[in-house]
Design a protein around this motif. Structure first.
Motif, PDB file in Angstrom:
ATOM      1  N   ARG A   1       0.835  -1.200   0.000  1.00 26.23           N
ATOM      2  CA  ARG A   1       0.000   0.000   0.000  1.00 26.23           C
ATOM      3  C   ARG A   1       0.870   1.250   0.000  1.00 26.23           C
ATOM      4  O   ARG A   1       1.979   1.257   0.544  1.00 26.23           O
ATOM      5  N   ALA A   2       0.336   2.297  -0.602  1.00 27.29           N
ATOM      6  CA  ALA A   2       0.995   3.607  -0.565  1.00 27.29           C
ATOM      7  C   ALA A   2      -0.060   4.672  -0.767  1.00 27.29           C
ATOM      8  O   ALA A   2      -1.105   4.417  -1.380  1.00 27.29           O
TER       9      ALA A   2
ATOM     10  N   PRO B   1      11.321  12.794  -7.143  1.00 33.58           N
ATOM     11  CA  PRO B   1      11.220  11.626  -8.032  1.00 33.58           C
ATOM     12  C   PRO B   1      11.265  10.309  -7.278  1.00 33.58           C
ATOM     13  O   PRO B   1      12.090  10.110  -6.381  1.00 33.58           O
ATOM     14  N   PHE B   2      10.323   9.447  -7.612  1.00 28.38           N
ATOM     15  CA  PHE B   2      10.218   8.083  -7.088  1.00 28.38           C
ATOM     16  C   PHE B   2       9.885   8.021  -5.602  1.00 28.38           C
ATOM     17  O   PHE B   2      10.047   6.981  -4.964  1.00 28.38           O
ATOM     18  N   ALA B   3       9.398   9.148  -5.040  1.00 25.73           N
ATOM     19  CA  ALA B   3       8.990   9.124  -3.638  1.00 25.73           C
ATOM     20  C   ALA B   3       7.815   8.173  -3.454  1.00 25.73           C
ATOM     21  O   ALA B   3       7.767   7.392  -2.492  1.00 25.73           O
ATOM     22  N   GLY B   4       6.834   8.241  -4.341  1.00 30.92           N
ATOM     23  CA  GLY B   4       5.670   7.352  -4.241  1.00 30.92           C
ATOM     24  C   GLY B   4       6.045   5.895  -4.412  1.00 30.92           C
ATOM     25  O   GLY B   4       5.512   5.013  -3.718  1.00 30.92           O
ATOM     26  N   LEU B   5       6.955   5.628  -5.320  1.00 27.17           N
ATOM     27  CA  LEU B   5       7.389   4.247  -5.544  1.00 27.17           C
ATOM     28  C   LEU B   5       8.089   3.708  -4.302  1.00 27.17           C
ATOM     29  O   LEU B   5       7.911   2.536  -3.931  1.00 27.17           O
ATOM     30  N   HIS B   6       8.858   4.545  -3.661  1.00 29.86           N
ATOM     31  CA  HIS B   6       9.533   4.119  -2.433  1.00 29.86           C
ATOM     32  C   HIS B   6       8.515   3.801  -1.341  1.00 29.86           C
ATOM     33  O   HIS B   6       8.666   2.811  -0.600  1.00 29.86           O
ATOM     34  N   LEU B   7       7.464   4.609  -1.220  1.00 32.87           N
ATOM     35  CA  LEU B   7       6.432   4.331  -0.220  1.00 32.87           C
ATOM     36  C   LEU B   7       5.788   2.973  -0.461  1.00 32.87           C
ATOM     37  O   LEU B   7       5.488   2.237   0.485  1.00 32.87           O
ATOM     38  N   LEU B   8       5.585   2.616  -1.733  1.00 35.63           N
ATOM     39  CA  LEU B   8       4.932   1.348  -2.045  1.00 35.63           C
ATOM     40  C   LEU B   8       5.859   0.157  -1.825  1.00 35.63           C
ATOM     41  O   LEU B   8       5.427  -0.900  -1.347  1.00 35.63           O
ATOM     42  N   LEU B   9       7.138   0.326  -2.141  1.00 36.57           N
ATOM     43  CA  LEU B   9       8.052  -0.830  -2.181  1.00 36.57           C
ATOM     44  C   LEU B   9       9.037  -0.890  -1.019  1.00 36.57           C
ATOM     45  O   LEU B   9       9.860  -1.810  -0.975  1.00 36.57           O
ATOM     46  N   HIS B  10       8.965   0.044  -0.082  1.00 37.92           N
ATOM     47  CA  HIS B  10      10.040   0.102   0.915  1.00 37.92           C
ATOM     48  C   HIS B  10      10.129  -1.153   1.772  1.00 37.92           C
ATOM     49  O   HIS B  10      11.192  -1.467   2.294  1.00 37.92           O
ATOM     50  N   ARG B  11       9.038  -1.895   1.893  1.00 36.75           N
ATOM     51  CA  ARG B  11       9.096  -3.118   2.709  1.00 36.75           C
ATOM     52  C   ARG B  11       9.615  -4.328   1.936  1.00 36.75           C
ATOM     53  O   ARG B  11       9.832  -5.395   2.523  1.00 36.75           O
ATOM     54  N   VAL B  12       9.781  -4.191   0.627  1.00 36.14           N
ATOM     55  CA  VAL B  12      10.224  -5.351  -0.170  1.00 36.14           C
ATOM     56  C   VAL B  12      11.499  -5.038  -0.938  1.00 36.14           C
ATOM     57  O   VAL B  12      11.823  -5.707  -1.915  1.00 36.14           O
ATOM     58  N   THR B  13      12.236  -4.009  -0.510  1.00 32.99           N
ATOM     59  CA  THR B  13      13.463  -3.670  -1.232  1.00 32.99           C
ATOM     60  C   THR B  13      14.513  -4.774  -1.143  1.00 32.99           C
ATOM     61  O   THR B  13      15.424  -4.833  -1.974  1.00 32.99           O
ATOM     62  N   ASP B  14      14.385  -5.667  -0.164  1.00 34.09           N
ATOM     63  CA  ASP B  14      15.327  -6.773  -0.071  1.00 34.09           C
ATOM     64  C   ASP B  14      15.193  -7.737  -1.248  1.00 34.09           C
ATOM     65  O   ASP B  14      16.084  -8.550  -1.492  1.00 34.09           O
TER      66      ASP B  14
END
Length: 923
Positions: A57-58, A68-81
């Motif tokens: 969710r974001a 740039p890419f702030a929204g994408l980071h909010l969505l993916l920050h828990r799966v960056t691994d």
């Protein structure tokens, strides 16, 4: 509980159910503020969790809409691994975009989208929960780079088990355009549902007050919840004649503002800071609020009124309208003080971009220091591929620049970035503001190229070549090579426009261009003059300089002396030179380079070039595949020129197949208001359809219309002269095409290409007296030997066989007719095969219609054919997905559908397939 949304919730539940079966979908939920979009997303989240689906969710944040890419980071920050599991180029691009590693993402905008697609597919893979739901609320506040990446992925979902749902406000600036995605539009609740919701939230109010609120709410669920509370607090008198209409958000904003006005001063100050901060960072908000005399304990009155809450260390406004009201209802001075306090509270390390924007919001007059750090912010955004953010930061920096030179330079940077972001109207406006104040030659050239590109996109080709040529003349003494290339591009634009007078005027101006470097040292100017001579019908003097420029590109294939876009521009002139194989090879190299870089911007043009070469070479199956992909990418990237041109090319391929309905439908899509050479393909497609079906008079009229158009001088039209000659001779109007045939023959001799001279000989045969035609046909067939154009060879054989039969030499006619029929069937050209079959039958030999299984690939869709071709080389699904901008699971889905059509049971059997075109064969 969601009142009155049974249909909408059922639609979402159906998407989730299909996702659990392996299907994917995307949906955009639109509606006014407070209409229930967030409630629907919450319902979807609960359903997904209940069925064991993974959830991401974001929520778009206005304060970060330029990062740039702030929204994408909010969505993916828990799966960056999981990023390291992606193909290396995708992982590198996504890490750079999310700020997890250093790197330059400027050329990777669409590679990042592909990385997002692959990551989402992986998260929904069989080894995971098995399906995935991605929810993005307030999508209108997504930064452009995040929106591009997420929409790129959403448009390519197929068989991953992924559902993406975006919620966006209607009538909002900036908008959230999501062309190609299905939409669910929410309207106000009906009277019954509104009454049920009011019964829950306003049951203690008199019936007539509830009725007033229901009537004035317009069915907006948020209004139905909040107006009763406002009425209890005395902000709405319980008298019907005091209630004004509530069709817009303004009344809701006033309602919230009224409720906040009763709060203590410190609480209001803290609310303004929290609203300006935007991300919910409690540490930063508390530090900034302390400078204004407020503390975290001052939140309590606002929490009691349920205006915002503290959850997991983050401040969350209960609704975006509450946050908007907290900010907009505050005096200007309070807002400026909040931004200044926030800038002071943000630590410099890792927060330079956020700090710069808060300083900019707190600055009301020119300030070079603030303008400078905003420009630094723009460079950070540029390195991450966030062109929209670059444009915003540079434009604001220009507004704050005390010095006029810096202001103009920053406006030029903003214009260039806006063009790269696809914001053409904004780019044109910024360029117009910057141009009068610029003197630096390099910046002038950059700005001119932006203005020219925007003008071309808008169909104003005259403006495009004018700005290029004027700027080239201005910068020539300083940067001669750049000036020469811009002059060549100006001539190219004039060529596309079809205005002969403009071509002549540009040619005259080129001769007077003041270059410090000798003109012969720069191949661009001679090539530009060559185009002018070619347009005038003089291939003898026009082709050599064009060939010299083309050969310079061929010679530097490994040195990469030109930029990608410059190489595409030069390579596109393979057709006038008759260099079909070389042009196809160059286009293939550019194709690979675009994919490796994720440069989808120029890819539609490259695929158009490659498709044209394949059509000319008779590789129709490959041409269909490339054109279909090019059209899809052109639509995704918002390039209407290439949408029209590729539609025309697909119409031509439909004409070869005899599919009249599809041909006419696609040809109509290619009719743009601008005159472009690719648009001519639509007209030529109709002419080829009529010719193949034996309607010679109609075919001739169509060819004449194309030849008489402003683009009648272009090479596409020249290539069709042999078709026009055949139509004219069959329609009894041979004299009307003798001059075009003469021009074609001269051009063919100048190119030296065997295939071109073969077609010139065929034209001579058609126009010659019967007694002389045979020798010309025999010459044509001899030249066709190994010329690489099987379709044209078969057409020459068909015409020769017809001539032999009419001459009473039926047994001799059968040999060329058999060969023609075999080729037409192999190339899947039914109208032409039927003509050859009829002629063969007239010689006394019958041949049944082809119904065999010699070409199983013909049963596949263009995308299935691409996937099968790559799978046959041994590529994995992940590698194929990276090549075709698809997710690995979508690749598997296409293979699953292709196997039964091909009669194979496994991947290992694909290598035994018979590929009709050499380019389709596994390497």
């Amino acid at each position: 509980m969601l009142y009155g949304r049974a249909g909408e919730t059922a639609q979402l539940e159906e998407l989730l159910a299909k996702a659990r079966q392996g299907h994917s979908a995307a949906l955009v939920v639109r509606g006014e503020a407070g209409i229930g979009k967030s409630g629907l997303l919450e319902h979807a989240a609960l359903q997904a969790t209940a069925h064991g689906m993974r959830l991401l969710r974001a929520t778009g944040i206005e304060a970060e809409s330029e990062l740039p890419f702030a929204g994408l980071h909010l969505l993916l920050h828990r799966v960056t691994d999981r990023i390291d599991d992606l193909p290396q180029p995708q992982a590198k691009a996504l890490r750079a975009a999310l700020g997890l590693a250093t790197g330059d993402a400027r050329a990777d905008r669409f590679l990042i989208g592909l990385a997002v697609l692959t990551l989402l597919a992986d998260l929904a893979g069989p080894s995971e929960e098995g399906s995935l739901l991605c929810l993005v609320d307030d999508a209108q506040w997504l930064d452009q780079a995040s929106a591009d990446a997420l929409l790129f992925a959403a448009r390519r979902l197929a068989a991953e088990g992924v559902v993406m749902v975006f919620a966006a406000r209607d009538a909002h600036a900036p908008p959230f355009p999501a062309q190609g995605l299905p939409e669910l539009r929410l309207t106000g609740l009906d009277d019954e549902a509104a009454g049920e919701l009011l019964a829950e939230h306003a049951g203690d109010l008199p019936a007539y007050v509830r009725e007033q609120i229901r009537s004035e709410s317009g069915g907006n669920p948020l209004a139905l919840r909040e107006l009763p509370a406002a009425q209890r607090e005395g902000h709405i008198p319980a008298y019907g004649h005091h209630l004004s209409s509530l069709p817009s958000h303004s009344r809701l904003l006033r309602t919230f503002a009224d409720r906040m006005s009763a709060l203590p001063r410190a609480t209001r100050s803290l609310l303004v800071v929290a609203a300006a901060e935007g991300t919910g960072d409690l540490t930063v908000t508390a530090a900034a609020a302390s400078k204004l005399g407020a503390t975290v304990t001052d939140l309590e009155p606002a929490e009691r009124k349920e205006l915002l809450s503290l959850d997991g260390g983050r401040l969350t406004f209960r609704h975006p309208l509450i946050r908007a009201a907290a900010y907009q209802s505050a005096p200007v001075g309070d807002r400026i003080a909040a931004h200044r306090a926030l800038a002071d509270a943000l630590p410099c390390v890792g927060n330079i971009d956020r700090r710069a924007w808060h300083l900019a919001a707190a600055t009301t007059e020119p300030d070079e220091y603030v303008a400078g750090i905003l420009e630094q912010t723009a460079e950070h955004a540029r390195a991450r591929g966030g062109y929209a953010a670059v444009a915003a930061a540079c434009e604001r920096a220009a507004q704050l620049s005390p010095d006029g030179t810096h202001r103009a330079r920053r406006l030029a940077l903003a214009a260039s970035a806006a063009a790269d972001a696809g914001q053409n109207e904004r780019a044109a406006e910024l360029a117009l503001r910057a141009a009068p104040h610029l003197t630096d030659p390099a910046v002038l050239a950059q700005l001119a190229q932006v203005r020219a590109a925007v003008a071309r996109e808008q169909g104003r080709l005259d403006a495009s070549y004018s700005v290029l040529l004027d700027t080239a003349a201005e910068i020539a003494p300083h940067t001669p090579e750049t000036a020469a290339f811009m002059a060549y591009e100006a001539m190219t634009a004039a060529w596309l426009s079809g205005h002969r007078q403009s071509i002549d005027e540009i040619s005259a101006r080129l001769a007077g261009l003041d270059l410090k470097t000798p003109p012969h040292a720069l191949p661009y100017l001679p090539a530009a003059q060559g185009l002018a001579r070619l347009a005038a019908g003089d291939p003898g003097s026009g082709l050599p300089p064009l060939r010299a420029l083309f050969d310079s590109l061929r010679a530097e294939r490994h040195d990469r002396g030109h930029t990608l876009r410059e190489r595409v521009s030069i390579a596109s002139w393979f057709a006038p030179l008759g260099e079909l194989e070389t042009g196809n090879d160059l286009a293939a190299e550019l194709d690979r380079e675009c994919r490796e870089q994720g440069a989808l911007g120029p890819l539609p043009l490259v695929l158009l070039m490659r498709t044209r070469a394949r059509i000319f070479l008779g590789r129709h199956s490959c041409a269909l595949t490339g054109a279909a992909e090019g059209l899809r990418i052109a639509q995704d990237t918002g390039q209407p020129h290439y949408v029209g041109q590729l539609s025309g090319v697909l119409a031509y391929l439909a004409a070869l197949e005899g599919d009249e309905e599809r041909c006419r439908e696609l040809a109509a899509k290619g009719e743009l208001r601008q005159v472009m050479p690719g648009q001519v393909w639509g007209g030529i497609a109709i002419a080829m359809l009529e010719l193949g079906l034996g309607r010679h008079a109609s075919a001739l009229r169509a060819y004449e219309d194309v030849a008489a158009s402003p683009s009648g001088h272009t090479i596409v039209v020249l290539y069709c002269v042999p078709d026009r000659v055949e139509a004219a001779v069959r329609a009894g109007r041979a004299d009307s095409v003798r001059e075009p045939a003469r021009v074609f023959a001269e051009w063919a001799d100048r190119t030296g290409a065997a295939w071109a001279r073969a077609l010139a000989a065929r034209c001579r045969a058609l126009l010659a007296p019967e007694a002389e035609a045979g020798a010309a046909y025999e010459e044509a067939i001899a030249l066709h030997t190994d010329d690489g154009r099987p379709f044209e060879r078969a057409r020459t054989e068909l015409l020769f066989g017809e001539w032999l039969r009419r001459a009473g030499r039926r047994s001799e006619a059968r040999t060329p007719l058999r060969s023609a029929l075999d080729t037409f069937e192999l190339l899947a050209a039914p109208p032409w095969a039927e003509r050859a079959r009829a002629e063969l039958r007239a010689t006394g030999e019958s041949r049944a219609r082809h119904t065999g299984d010699a070409a199983p690939l013909e049963r596949l869709t263009p995308q299935e054919r691409q996937v099968v071709r790559l799978a046959a080389t041994g590529m994995t699904n992940r590698d194929i997905g990276a090549q075709l901008f698809l997710s690995p699971r979508t690749v598997g889905y296409h293979l699953y559908n292709a196997y039964p059509k091909l009669g194979v049971a496994s991947r290992g059997e694909l290598g035994r397939l018979e590929f009709r075109d050499q380019e389709e064969a596994p390497a």
